[in-house]
Design a protein around this motif. Structure first.
Motif, PDB file in Angstrom:
ATOM      1  N   LEU A   3       0.845  -1.193   0.000  1.00 53.31           N
ATOM      2  CA  LEU A   3       0.000   0.000   0.000  1.00 53.31           C
ATOM      3  C   LEU A   3       0.879   1.242   0.000  1.00 53.31           C
ATOM      4  O   LEU A   3       1.769   1.375   0.839  1.00 53.31           O
ATOM      5  N   ARG A   4       0.613   2.120  -0.957  1.00 54.91           N
ATOM      6  CA  ARG A   4       1.382   3.365  -1.002  1.00 54.91           C
ATOM      7  C   ARG A   4       0.619   4.453  -0.264  1.00 54.91           C
ATOM      8  O   ARG A   4      -0.597   4.533  -0.358  1.00 54.91           O
ATOM      9  N   GLU A   5       1.396   5.270   0.400  1.00 51.75           N
ATOM     10  CA  GLU A   5       0.844   6.383   1.173  1.00 51.75           C
ATOM     11  C   GLU A   5      -0.171   7.202   0.360  1.00 51.75           C
ATOM     12  O   GLU A   5       0.168   7.730  -0.708  1.00 51.75           O
ATOM     13  N   GLY A   6      -1.393   7.302   0.874  1.00 55.39           N
ATOM     14  CA  GLY A   6      -2.389   8.182   0.249  1.00 55.39           C
ATOM     15  C   GLY A   6      -2.893   7.743  -1.114  1.00 55.39           C
ATOM     16  O   GLY A   6      -3.536   8.509  -1.807  1.00 55.39           O
ATOM     17  N   GLU A   7      -2.564   6.507  -1.507  1.00 54.53           N
ATOM     18  CA  GLU A   7      -3.056   6.020  -2.808  1.00 54.53           C
ATOM     19  C   GLU A   7      -3.999   4.861  -2.564  1.00 54.53           C
ATOM     20  O   GLU A   7      -3.565   3.725  -2.348  1.00 54.53           O
ATOM     21  N   PRO A   8      -5.268   5.097  -2.565  1.00 59.77           N
ATOM     22  CA  PRO A   8      -6.202   4.040  -2.184  1.00 59.77           C
ATOM     23  C   PRO A   8      -6.276   2.910  -3.204  1.00 59.77           C
ATOM     24  O   PRO A   8      -6.050   3.135  -4.395  1.00 59.77           O
ATOM     25  N   VAL A   9      -6.543   1.723  -2.697  1.00 58.18           N
ATOM     26  CA  VAL A   9      -6.786   0.582  -3.594  1.00 58.18           C
ATOM     27  C   VAL A   9      -8.170   0.025  -3.263  1.00 58.18           C
ATOM     28  O   VAL A   9      -8.616   0.079  -2.114  1.00 58.18           O
ATOM     29  N   ARG A  10      -8.797  -0.500  -4.286  1.00 55.65           N
ATOM     30  CA  ARG A  10     -10.127  -1.071  -4.070  1.00 55.65           C
ATOM     31  C   ARG A  10      -9.997  -2.523  -3.684  1.00 55.65           C
ATOM     32  O   ARG A  10      -9.283  -3.279  -4.333  1.00 55.65           O
ATOM     33  N   ILE A  11     -10.677  -2.900  -2.607  1.00 54.59           N
ATOM     34  CA  ILE A  11     -10.613  -4.293  -2.183  1.00 54.59           C
ATOM     35  C   ILE A  11     -12.033  -4.837  -2.004  1.00 54.59           C
ATOM     36  O   ILE A  11     -12.990  -4.079  -1.864  1.00 54.59           O
TER      37      ILE A  11
END
Lengths: 217, 175
Positions: A126-134
């Motif tokens: 997970l990158r700081e401040g970069e959301p991923v959809r799960i």
């Protein structure tokens, strides 16, 4: 009462959806008339190009990106997320208490079934401040890392069941169904145009041995 | 008349023309709704609701006249639900004791020019009421600016604004 009606007038003159409460009902005629007069600021109102595109897609039969809100609500109700709140890394090591009490599920709503911690990502990915959809069973969330904390908010707009898009430039979650409806990555509503927009539903998150888990189904 | 009698139908993959025709109707719905809610976010939201309700009907195919009638009946019902929800009332309570002034009740004919409507409503008011609403709604003055202009206190302007809106509510939406 004149203060409350003036607040509605101010909203209308700023082009916003007016904040109206049940106690304003006695002045509904004055308020609805204020809306009619406010419309006079735009002699020939036309839809925005964005709304036009959206409606064209709807009319042309392209499936809007919607999911059944009842399914989403059922998942939320089953999780009793409100009671649990969001668990960040700061609470790492704290075992969740006994299984959350299931909130009563309204009639006609699909029961989400038992809940469980679902591993959804490696913290290192997970990158700081970069959301991923799960997706964790019936739970679908935007997962965002902030330092050592990870939060998960619903991918569905709190207003209509439309799947939110991530806007990298503005670092916001934007609703494709409403011009100007957007949220911060922590789920807080940002839209000036929709002062009554509610925050996004939050899901419980926990990290163990570098693995991010969401309380899902 | 030929245009009015044409059948509008959206098959599974509608032609560009059919989509354009439906969008043309929705343009009018948008203006109709905007003229009653007075703000763009709500007008867009409600127009989309009308479109979603009307699409199955469009797919069945119907004459342009009946499609338009259906769209406007739908728009009125969506508007009534919108205001009822805003005020926490049942729809029948919302319209109780209200005239056609709010424009939710059916009007026989309607002007599409909202600015002309606002001017007409204001022209029917007593001078002091008209002045306050003109400055606020047509010229965008703040309460403070209106107070300065009319040499009154902001508090009294707010009271006058409310009384003027109550009076304006009794003037028919479309003359």
């Amino acid at each position: 009462m004149e203060e409350r009606v003036n607040r509605v007038v101010e909203d209308l003159l700023r082009g916003r959806s007016p904040r109206i409460r049940a106690r304003d009902a006695a002045e509904r005629e004055a308020i609805m008339t204020a809306a009619i007069l406010a419309a006079g600021q735009d002699a020939h109102p036309r839809m925005s190009p964005e709304l036009r595109r959206r409606l064209a897609a709807l009319v042309a039969g392209e499936e809007p990106r919607r999911v059944d809100r009842r399914t989403a609500l059922a998942a939320v109700a089953g999780l009793a997320v409100g009671a649990l709140g969001v668990v960040g890394l700061d609470r790492l090591g704290v075992k969740p208490g006994p299984s959350p009490t299931l909130a009563p599920v309204p009639a006609g709503v699909v029961k989400a079934g038992p809940v469980r911690w679902v591993p959804v990502a490696a913290l290192a990915d997970l990158r700081e401040g970069e959301p991923v959809r799960i997706v964790a069973g019936k739970v679908s969330a935007w997962l965002t890392r902030r330092g050592e904390t990870v939060t998960a908010v619903s991918t569905l707009c709190s207003h209509w069941p439309c799947v939110l898009d991530f806007q990298a430039q503005a670092s916001t979650l934007k609703c494709p169904c409403h011009t100007g409806a957007s949220f911060a990555l922590d789920g807080a509503p940002l839209s000036d145009a929709y002062p009554e927009l509610k925050p996004l539903d939050k899901y419980a998150v926990r990290v163990e041995n570098g693995i991010v888990m969401v309380l899902g189904t | 008349m030929e245009k009015e009698d044409r059948v509008v139908e959206l098959p599974a993959a509608p032609s560009k023309d059919a989509v354009e025709t439906a969008l043309g109707e929705l343009d009018v719905v948008f203006a109709f709704v905007f003229n009653r809610v007075g703000n763009r976010p709500d007008a867009e939201d409600l127009t989309q609701q009308v479109a979603m309700k009307a699409i199955p009907r469009l797919r069945q195919g119907a004459s342009a006249i009946s499609i338009r009638a259906y769209l406007f009946a739908t728009a009125r019902s969506v508007l009534a639900s919108f205001w009822a929800a805003k005020f926490g009332l049942a729809e029948e309570e919302l319209l109780e004791g209200m005239g056609a002034a709010t424009g939710v009740a059916p009007a026989a004919t309607e002007s599409t020019d909202a600015a002309a409507r606002a001017t007409r409503i204001l022209a029917a008011l007593p001078d002091n009421y008209r002045r306050v609403l003109e400055l606020r709604f047509l010229r965008g003055y703040s309460i403070k600016e209106v107070a300065t202009e009319l040499r009154a206190t902001p508090g009294s302007i707010k009271v006058m604004q409310l009384r003027a809106l109550r009076a304006a509510a009794r003037i028919p939406f479309d003359a």
